[in-house]
Design an enzyme around this catalytic site. Structure first.
Site, PDB file in Angstrom:
ATOM      1  N   HIS A   1       0.844  -1.200   0.000  1.00 35.74           N
ATOM      2  CA  HIS A   1       0.000   0.000   0.000  1.00 35.74           C
ATOM      3  C   HIS A   1       0.872   1.239   0.000  1.00 35.74           C
ATOM      4  O   HIS A   1       2.027   1.206   0.409  1.00 35.74           O
ATOM      5  CB  HIS A   1      -0.928   0.027   1.218  1.00 35.74           C
ATOM      6  CG  HIS A   1      -0.212  -0.060   2.522  1.00 35.74           C
ATOM      7  ND1 HIS A   1       0.226  -1.262   3.043  1.00 35.74           N
ATOM      8  CD2 HIS A   1       0.155   0.881   3.419  1.00 35.74           C
ATOM      9  CE1 HIS A   1       0.821  -1.056   4.202  1.00 35.74           C
ATOM     10  NE2 HIS A   1       0.805   0.254   4.454  1.00 35.74           N
TER      11      HIS A   1
ATOM     12  N   HIS B   1       0.811   5.449   1.226  1.00 31.10           N
ATOM     13  CA  HIS B   1       0.164   6.496   2.022  1.00 31.10           C
ATOM     14  C   HIS B   1       0.244   7.799   1.238  1.00 31.10           C
ATOM     15  O   HIS B   1       1.303   8.142   0.714  1.00 31.10           O
ATOM     16  CB  HIS B   1       0.929   6.726   3.329  1.00 31.10           C
ATOM     17  CG  HIS B   1       1.001   5.535   4.238  1.00 31.10           C
ATOM     18  ND1 HIS B   1       0.241   5.434   5.375  1.00 31.10           N
ATOM     19  CD2 HIS B   1       1.759   4.414   4.201  1.00 31.10           C
ATOM     20  CE1 HIS B   1       0.528   4.298   6.005  1.00 31.10           C
ATOM     21  NE2 HIS B   1       1.451   3.660   5.309  1.00 31.10           N
TER      22      HIS B   1
HETATM   23  P1  AMP Z   1       1.910   0.633   7.346  1.00 29.99           P
HETATM   24  O1  AMP Z   1       2.344   0.820   8.771  1.00 29.99           O
HETATM   25  O2  AMP Z   1       2.698   1.404   6.337  1.00 29.99           O
HETATM   26  O3  AMP Z   1       1.827  -0.849   7.031  1.00 29.99           O
HETATM   27  O4  AMP Z   1       0.466   1.239   7.229  1.00 29.99           O
HETATM   28  C1  AMP Z   1      -0.685   0.592   7.676  1.00 29.99           C
HETATM   29  C2  AMP Z   1      -1.714   1.646   7.912  1.00 29.99           C
HETATM   30  O5  AMP Z   1      -2.940   0.991   8.146  1.00 29.99           O
HETATM   31  C3  AMP Z   1      -1.436   2.529   9.140  1.00 29.99           C
HETATM   32  O6  AMP Z   1      -1.244   3.879   8.744  1.00 29.99           O
HETATM   33  C4  AMP Z   1      -2.683   2.342  10.002  1.00 29.99           C
HETATM   34  O7  AMP Z   1      -3.133   3.549  10.568  1.00 29.99           O
HETATM   35  C5  AMP Z   1      -3.683   1.785   9.017  1.00 29.99           C
HETATM   36  N1  AMP Z   1      -4.737   0.982   9.641  1.00 29.99           N
HETATM   37  C6  AMP Z   1      -4.734   0.402  10.852  1.00 29.99           C
HETATM   38  N2  AMP Z   1      -5.923  -0.212  11.073  1.00 29.99           N
HETATM   39  C7  AMP Z   1      -6.683  -0.005   9.972  1.00 29.99           C
HETATM   40  C8  AMP Z   1      -8.000  -0.360   9.600  1.00 29.99           C
HETATM   41  N3  AMP Z   1      -8.803  -1.085  10.389  1.00 29.99           N
HETATM   42  N4  AMP Z   1      -8.458   0.051   8.406  1.00 29.99           N
HETATM   43  C9  AMP Z   1      -7.680   0.764   7.583  1.00 29.99           C
HETATM   44  N5  AMP Z   1      -6.398   1.138   7.869  1.00 29.99           N
HETATM   45  C10 AMP Z   1      -5.918   0.757   9.050  1.00 29.99           C
END
Ligand code: AMP
Length: 145
Positions: free
Chosen positions: A107, A109
């Site tokens: 993913h 951001h």
């Molecule tokens: P990463 O740390 O780059 O893997 O990003 C994962 C992202 O997913 C983080 O920014 C979290 O805030 C986000 N996240 C955590 N829980 C959920 C959820 N239930 N739905 C959507 N995104 C989430």
């Protein structure tokens, strides 16, 4: 989680793609889904994920899927800009737990930045207000072109 490993289809983003858990959805086409990060580092923090992928990170991804992902990121980033008028945009992507990755479905951001407004912590901040996230999703969605 190291860079190597097996894709777990129980991860949060796979569950969002299957409609098993809710998300404030912004945009989707045949290749990507975009939704609001519920723990935003800034107002308008949006995530973009490939829909047809079992890549845990960028290194694992099929180049054709990656190409469509970055095109989706650009499209959504332009809509974030049009909707929220930030002074800048951070686009981030983490590979491996040690690099900050917490969800192991590839993913990106998209994080809007405004002059003088500090960036929130990655995954360490508070949860956004669901009504506000929904409103932001609608604002950004309306600017997709
Ligand atoms: P990463 O740390 O780059 O893997 O990003 C994962 C992202 O997913 C983080 O920014 C979290 O805030 C986000 N996240 C955590 N829980 C959920 C959820 N239930 N739905 C959507 N995104 C989430």
């Amino acid at each position: 989680m190291s860079l190597d490993g097996t894709y777990d289809d129980g991860n949060i983003f796979a569950r969002i793609l299957r409609g098993e858990i809710p998300a404030a959805r912004v945009f989707e086409d045949e290749h990507v889904l975009a939704f609001m990060d519920p723990f935003p580092q800034a107002s308008g923090h949006t995530l973009v994920i490939p829909k047809h992928s079992t890549a845990r990170n960028l290194l694992d991804e099929d180049p054709a899927v990656l190409a469509n992902l970055i095109l989706g990121v650009q499209r959504v980033a332009r809509a974030v800009r049009a909707a929220l008028n930030p002074d800048g945009l951070v686009i981030t992507q983490f590979n491996g737990a040690c690099a900050g990755q917490t969800v192991f479905h590839l993913h990106a951001h998209i994080i809007p930045r405004w002059d003088g407004v500090a960036l929130g912590r990655h995954t360490g901040g508070g949860m956004g207000d669901p009504a506000e996230l929904k409103a932001l999703a609608e604002q950004i969605s309306a600017k997709i072109s």
